[in-house]
Design a protein around this motif. Sequence first.
Motif, PDB file in Angstrom:
ATOM      1  N   VAL A 186      92.760  14.302 -80.449  1.00 18.54           N
ATOM      2  CA  VAL A 186      93.919  13.252 -80.928  1.00 18.54           C
ATOM      3  C   VAL A 186      93.202  12.464 -82.180  1.00 18.54           C
ATOM      4  O   VAL A 186      93.926  12.507 -83.136  1.00 18.54           O
ATOM      5  N   LEU A 187      92.035  12.082 -81.963  1.00 14.22           N
ATOM      6  CA  LEU A 187      91.329  11.467 -83.216  1.00 14.22           C
ATOM      7  C   LEU A 187      91.103  12.446 -84.552  1.00 14.22           C
ATOM      8  O   LEU A 187      91.486  12.039 -85.499  1.00 14.22           O
ATOM      9  N   PHE A 188      90.750  13.544 -84.041  1.00 13.96           N
ATOM     10  CA  PHE A 188      90.710  14.606 -85.532  1.00 13.96           C
ATOM     11  C   PHE A 188      91.925  14.759 -86.049  1.00 13.96           C
ATOM     12  O   PHE A 188      91.926  14.827 -87.198  1.00 13.96           O
ATOM     13  N   ASP A 189      92.910  14.946 -85.266  1.00 14.96           N
ATOM     14  CA  ASP A 189      94.376  15.179 -85.925  1.00 14.96           C
ATOM     15  C   ASP A 189      94.363  14.068 -86.972  1.00 14.96           C
ATOM     16  O   ASP A 189      95.225  14.243 -88.050  1.00 14.96           O
ATOM     17  N   MET A 190      94.363  12.871 -86.565  1.00 12.81           N
ATOM     18  CA  MET A 190      94.546  11.876 -87.481  1.00 12.81           C
ATOM     19  C   MET A 190      93.482  12.202 -88.944  1.00 12.81           C
ATOM     20  O   MET A 190      94.112  11.843 -89.950  1.00 12.81           O
ATOM     21  N   VAL A 191      92.417  12.382 -88.611  1.00 10.38           N
ATOM     22  CA  VAL A 191      91.545  12.242 -89.625  1.00 10.38           C
ATOM     23  C   VAL A 191      91.983  13.521 -90.467  1.00 10.38           C
ATOM     24  O   VAL A 191      91.800  13.481 -91.622  1.00 10.38           O
ATOM     25  N   TRP A 192      92.194  14.761 -89.827  1.00 16.79           N
ATOM     26  CA  TRP A 192      92.843  15.590 -90.711  1.00 16.79           C
ATOM     27  C   TRP A 192      93.844  15.295 -91.623  1.00 16.79           C
ATOM     28  O   TRP A 192      94.037  15.642 -92.716  1.00 16.79           O
ATOM     29  N   ARG A 193      94.757  14.659 -90.916  1.00 22.12           N
ATOM     30  CA  ARG A 193      96.083  14.389 -91.764  1.00 22.12           C
ATOM     31  C   ARG A 193      95.342  13.364 -92.986  1.00 22.12           C
ATOM     32  O   ARG A 193      95.928  13.537 -93.909  1.00 22.12           O
ATOM     33  N   ALA A 194      94.613  12.669 -92.818  1.00 23.64           N
ATOM     34  CA  ALA A 194      94.048  11.684 -93.825  1.00 23.64           C
ATOM     35  C   ALA A 194      93.443  12.434 -94.912  1.00 23.64           C
ATOM     36  O   ALA A 194      93.388  12.209 -96.290  1.00 23.64           O
ATOM     37  N   ILE A 195      92.497  13.492 -94.707  1.00 22.93           N
ATOM     38  CA  ILE A 195      91.990  14.124 -95.733  1.00 22.93           C
ATOM     39  C   ILE A 195      92.357  15.277 -96.225  1.00 22.93           C
ATOM     40  O   ILE A 195      91.868  15.857 -97.269  1.00 22.93           O
ATOM     41  N   SER A 196      93.436  15.993 -95.376  1.00 21.10           N
ATOM     42  CA  SER A 196      93.768  17.342 -95.999  1.00 21.10           C
ATOM     43  C   SER A 196      94.845  17.065 -96.963  1.00 21.10           C
ATOM     44  O   SER A 196      95.326  15.925 -97.130  1.00 21.10           O
ATOM     45  N   VAL A 197      95.097  18.127 -97.830  1.00 21.30           N
ATOM     46  CA  VAL A 197      96.135  18.104 -98.878  1.00 21.30           C
ATOM     47  C   VAL A 197      97.411  18.106 -98.084  1.00 21.30           C
ATOM     48  O   VAL A 197      97.757  19.048 -97.136  1.00 21.30           O
ATOM     49  N   PRO A 198      98.478  17.191 -98.545  1.00 23.01           N
ATOM     50  CA  PRO A 198      99.757  17.261 -97.630  1.00 23.01           C
ATOM     51  C   PRO A 198     100.249  18.557 -97.862  1.00 23.01           C
ATOM     52  O   PRO A 198     100.111  19.058 -99.091  1.00 23.01           O
TER      53      PRO A 198
END
Lengths: 204, 204, 204, 204
Positions: free
Chosen positions: B189-201
């Motif tokens: 759950v946490l990583f999904d949020m992190v991933w949205r933060a750091i990945s290119v939309p």
Amino acid sequence: MTENKKTLLPALRPEVSNRLEKAVMDVFSHSDFHRANIRDVAKAAGVSFTTIYKHFGSKEQLVFTYVNLWLGRLTDRIIDHLQGIEDLKEKLRKVFWLQLDYYERHPYLGRMLFMTLPMATWMADKTFEQKKMVHLYLEVLKKGQEEGILNPRVRSGVLLDIMMGLVQRSFFMWVQRGCKESLAEQSNVLFDMVWRAISVPEKE
Amino acid sequence: MTENKKTLLPALRPEVSNRLEKAVMDVFSHSDFHRANIRDVAKAAGVSFTTIYKHFGSKEQLVFTYVNLWLGRLTDRIIDHLQGIEDLKEKLRKVFWLQLDYYERHPYLGRMLFMTLPMATWMADKTFEQKKMVHLYLEVLKKGQEEGILNPRVRSGVLLDIMMGLVQRSFFMWVQRGCKESLAEQSNVLFDMVWRAISVPEKE
Amino acid sequence: MTENKKTLLPALRPEVSNRLEKAVMDVFSHSDFHRANIRDVAKAAGVSFTTIYKHFGSKEQLVFTYVNLWLGRLTDRIIDHLQGIEDLKEKLRKVFWLQLDYYERHPYLGRMLFMTLPMATWMADKTFEQKKMVHLYLEVLKKGQEEGILNPRVRSGVLLDIMMGLVQRSFFMWVQRGCKESLAEQSNVLFDMVWRAISVPEKE
Amino acid sequence: MTENKKTLLPALRPEVSNRLEKAVMDVFSHSDFHRANIRDVAKAAGVSFTTIYKHFGSKEQLVFTYVNLWLGRLTDRIIDHLQGIEDLKEKLRKVFWLQLDYYERHPYLGRMLFMTLPMATWMADKTFEQKKMVHLYLEVLKKGQEEGILNPRVRSGVLLDIMMGLVQRSFFMWVQRGCKESLAEQSNVLFDMVWRAISVPEKE
DNA sequence: AATGAATGAGGTTTCATTCAT
DNA sequence: TATGAATGAAACCTCATTCAT
């Protein structure tokens, strides 16, 4: 606040309290807690060692008291600045910026809070002001979740953790790198990432 | 690694070193650095405190040495686990999980690293293992940016800060709340949020 | 005695103990107990302040310990000198002289014993050596009473009180007058008076 | 006397002075000087400790002042009682009894005078009343020597020393044994011994 | 004149660290 | 090499004394 100050800081002449505040900033933000030494604080503040003990009772309480005071000021500032902002995203952006800005302009606070405070004791003992600030955030975040703007699948605390974790880590790294670039200026870039993390993806 | 360990831990009979390791875990993770007391460590380890001095030179070095050792083990574990994973996202997800999992199973390390370590001295002095770990991450993150998967508009360090900030903050809050739920289980759950933060939309 | 010393003075190198003894003499015999200051003693003895505390535990115990040691030496000397004297009167005369002589040559002891010792605590706590000395006297005095030489109508303690009272008062006055004439030289004159006081009147 | 008292005790409302007198008795006779504590005295007397300082200047002066006052009362009583007694022996007997009686009924005075007073300072500073009392005695004793009744071969001070030494020692031992039997009742027995000591032997 | 706050000194403890064996 | 004793520093605590009101 006045009320609050009275509880935290027993009758010290404001002038003395000010000198002491500066001394605590100085001494405790420049070395680890166990190396900082109350006699130096007393000397720097031009207050007697005994007076410090009478008022604060211990080295830890001395530091905690002032850190609380400073956090209280940050909280007050945040409350003040949130007035009149309606948009949730803008609210959070403002809060994020206010923190980076405050820690950048008052690095002693960040240093003490994130680097020198004896955490085990601090956590057990006083989180007064921190709690106040945290409640403030959580309310906003919860409302955002209810309104379907923020990710509803995690405790609102988790949303906060992303923001706060980044604030702390950014400050820490900024210090580590020698406080060169401005911290607050990076606020928007950082916040955009935070926002992507915590907001509900456009169409899911 | 063996090489490395030798440098970190001078010739102590392994049996003694083990007892000492446990003692350091115990004593330093349960109270703030300045309250933890070398004589207690020595007693718990069944070593004379002078022996500790011979080998480590100071209270700080004693702690730093073991924290480095433990961080080294985490790094080794990360290196080991990354083998054979090609997908960047899965790599990062794994790293994120490995950290939460490690700190959950070794809370003394998290406690010391995030709560009791005298940071000013630690930062000035040794970040050996941390640096190694950080380099490991940064390589991956930079590659991700080059490949257009991760947000290229920020220093790769910033991407790291989001991850690490959340790890630290999550651990801290987990301790604060009494270590109830599993930390590692929240990883996805946490990583999904992190991933949205750091990945290119998706489409920009 | 060696046995005894071991109990009183825990393993201090004799050389250190000697320096400390001199320092205690000096510092505590020249000012009232509450004005004398352990840090000065430590400085004068070239011993660390902490070492004193480890060995003696308190300002009072430091003084008491040495006073006991000195009284022990006086007692030893008395025991030694009484050997081979058979006549009761001569025994007592000798004892009387020995005390005046000892306090004259060691005025620091008299000063501390009669002038600066915190008596309430001293009495409650330690009278080891004093007790030993007192028993010594009482035996002799009791025998004198049994043999019809000394006044049998009072507790033997009273006979002792006359002697000891005069010793103390004489010493005190001698100091008061500036330690001019010899104290021991007055022994015979004084003792003759004491003897008349305690002996059975010629024909009654 | 009134004159005198005025000098000793500056303008304190008599009611306050009385409460203070009781408090000093209590506090200073029950523990060693350095343990007795002015705040306790002030509290017990219902006066602020600053007031005490205004009037007495120091802890020592506070005690000295009251001890002098009490000794003055003893002196007054002695002067009063000596009226109309012509016989030298009876005069001295009376004086001896008056002292034992007074200390027995006012043990706090004996305690302070013989046990807790910081002697070095006391001797250097004030012996006003003591001097007065001593002069009183010495006159009588000198006259006795001139008249051939008392031993003329010693300074009259020595005769006094025997009396005073026994008074002090008897009081001290009486306290030590728990204040059981009456002190004054032993006066005659003790004085007979003193008299033998100081008087000229019947036929010599 | 009376009071409470502040001060300085020094007793007491606890430690990290060093010394000597 | 391993150890206990000694040291210096500083926290902690209590007081006599002074200051400012």
